[in-house]
Design a protein around this motif. Structure first.
Motif, mmCIF file in Angstrom:
data_model
loop_
_atom_site.group_PDB
_atom_site.id
_atom_site.type_symbol
_atom_site.label_atom_id
_atom_site.label_comp_id
_atom_site.label_asym_id
_atom_site.label_seq_id
_atom_site.Cartn_x
_atom_site.Cartn_y
_atom_site.Cartn_z
ATOM 1 N N ALA A 77 0.820 -1.209 0.000
ATOM 2 C CA ALA A 77 0.000 0.000 0.000
ATOM 3 C C ALA A 77 0.857 1.264 0.000
ATOM 4 N N LYS A 78 1.888 1.274 0.826
ATOM 5 C CA LYS A 78 2.664 2.505 0.997
ATOM 6 C C LYS A 78 3.771 2.605 -0.046
ATOM 7 N N SER A 79 4.575 1.527 -0.179
ATOM 8 C CA SER A 79 5.728 1.619 -1.078
ATOM 9 C C SER A 79 5.295 1.698 -2.532
ATOM 10 N N ALA A 80 4.308 0.898 -2.939
ATOM 11 C CA ALA A 80 3.920 0.871 -4.354
ATOM 12 C C ALA A 80 2.602 1.601 -4.597
ATOM 13 N N ALA A 81 2.156 2.379 -3.618
ATOM 14 C CA ALA A 81 0.927 3.186 -3.744
ATOM 15 C C ALA A 81 -0.292 2.327 -4.088
ATOM 16 N N MET A 82 -0.317 1.089 -3.564
ATOM 17 C CA MET A 82 -1.383 0.147 -3.932
ATOM 18 C C MET A 82 -2.470 0.060 -2.857
ATOM 19 N N THR A 83 -2.804 1.178 -2.237
ATOM 20 C CA THR A 83 -3.724 1.143 -1.086
ATOM 21 C C THR A 83 -5.013 0.362 -1.352
ATOM 22 N N GLY A 84 -5.700 0.708 -2.445
ATOM 23 C CA GLY A 84 -7.012 0.093 -2.690
ATOM 24 C C GLY A 84 -6.935 -1.327 -3.218
#
Ligand code: PMP
Ligand code: GLU
Length: 397
Positions: free
Chosen positions: A234-241
């Motif tokens: 979620a945080k490192s690869a901006a994959m929250t959703g």
């Protein structure tokens, strides 16, 4: 008529505020959202392509409970290369977000009544998750002078014969503090001596500004054996959703988590797993660039805070939050029950800026700001915060 479990827990404050902001925006109110820790970047393109390719190849059926083999292999490579920890793929269990990975851990390792040690300030959900599994959360009071970091001496004071697990979040949400190798070594020695598991939540490991990140499990094979490392995309690869996280642990714990997961969710979304695979295999440079941007923002936000009266803060060396001490303001602000909740409510309704009350992290005289958003937004947000604070302090003089 409903489960008593529900009486024990409150909804997530971070998710709650962010949902409120979404509603306000939908009804046309222009709000600056410095609340939730959600990167404003898109998922790197090559990672998305891996997901699309998997869909085109009809990878849409049930698959292995602990996760697809190529992703677990990639995680093992990453753990060895970046963290100096040697794992085999049967020690890795993918989950639907780091939240799910933490829940799997708690279910696999704890029994009702076990005490779980949680250094304060803590990320909102640790406390509630612990209660959900009928274990007992125990807050460890840490010291602001030590950037609210846990120490071995403090830890010793809280251990009883019921202590089962320590949750250690490094880099920390909400403070952004990062532990040194020496600090970690002293803490893990106590855990080894007292037979306590460590849940090492390292979800912000990539977002570490001084190249000093040390993974708990790298501190020795005996430490690795009592550690369940939690990480996510979620945080490192901006994959929250997209909801993807994982654990690395010894085989026995991993097998236990797989049994649990086989009943609860089977496995995380296959598409998310292929995207996660792409992020790990092809997108290191994109992630490094995001971190460079966060560092620039950290420098900007701290230099702006340095110019503000009546505030103090913990200097963040990792993650993308600043934990701001408003104890001077709290002395003057008129509130009923909780300073930080009422302060943040008024700030949102009058100044249209969303931030998170320290109460959510167990310390009421603080607020948390996320800088996972554009420079313009957080600078304007801080301008308004200064205005609000000066108004409170001026009214009292
Ligand atoms: N641990 C910490 C410290 C967090 O801040 C968060 C919030 N994202 C999580 C775990 C959960 O992450 P995920 O979105 O992958 O469930
Ligand atoms: N962990 C992030 C935060 O603290 C996202 C919200 C949540 O899952 O709590 O803002």
């Amino acid at each position: 008529m409903l489960s008593k479990r529900l009486d024990k827990i409150s909804p997530s404050c971070t998710i709650g505020i962010s949902s409120k902001v979404k509603e306000m925006k939908k009804s046309g109110v222009d709000v600056i959202n410095l609340s939730i820790g959600e990167p404003d970047f898109n998922v790197p393109r090559e990672a998305i392509e891996c997901g699309i390719k998997s869909l085109n190849e009809n990878c849409t059926k049930y698959d292995l409970v602990p996760g697809i083999t190529i992703l677990r292999e990639e995680i093992c490579k990453k753990l060895l290369l970046e963290n100096n920890c040697k794992y085999s793929i049967d020690e890795i269990v993918l989950a639907s977000g780091a939240k799910d990975a933490i829940t799997n851990t708690l279910l696999a390792v704890t029994d009702p009544g076990d005490e779980i040690l949680i250094p304060k300030p803590y990320w909102v959900s640790y406390w509630e998750m612990t209660k959900l599994v009928n274990a007992t959360p125990v807050a460890i009071e840490t010291n602001k002078n030590n950037d609210f970091k846990l120490t071995a001496d403090l830890l010793r004071k809280y251990i009883t014969d019921k202590t089962k697990l320590l949750i250690l979040n490094n880099p920390s949400n909400p403070t952004g503090s990062v532990y040194t190798k020496e600090e970690l070594s002293e803490i893990v020695n106590v855990c080894l001596e007292k037979n306590i598991y460590i849940l090492a939540d390292e979800i912000y490991e990539r977002i570490c500004y001084n190249n000093e990140f040390v993974s708990v499990a790298s501190l020795g094979n005996n430490v690795k054996d009592i550690t369940i490392t939690v990480n996510g995309f979620a945080k490192s690869a901006a994959m929250t959703g997209l909801r993807l996280g994982y654990t690395a642990s010894n085989k026995k714990i991993a097998q236990g988590m797989s049994s649990i997961q086989g009943h609860l969710v089977s496995h995380p979304s296959l598409t998310a797993q292929y995207i996660g695979y792409g992020a790990l295999k092809y997108c290191k440079e994109d992630i490094d660039n995001m971190v460079k941007t966060y560092k620039k923002r950290r420098d900007l936000i701290t230099s702006r805070l340095n110019k503000m009266k009546y505030v103090d803060y913990i200097y963040p060396n990792g993650a993308f939050y600043v934990f701001i001490d408003l104890s001077q303001v709290a002395k003057k602000y008129k509130y009923n029950k909780s300073f930080s909740i009422e302060f943040c409510d008024e700030f949102l309704s009058k100044y249209k800026v969303a931030i998170v009350p320290g109460q959510a992290f167990g310390i009421d005289e603080y607020v948390r700001i996320s800088y996972a958003c554009s420079e313009n937004e957080f600078i304007e947000g801080l301008n308004r915060l200064e205005e609000f604070i000066l108004k409170i302090m001026d009214n009292c003089n």
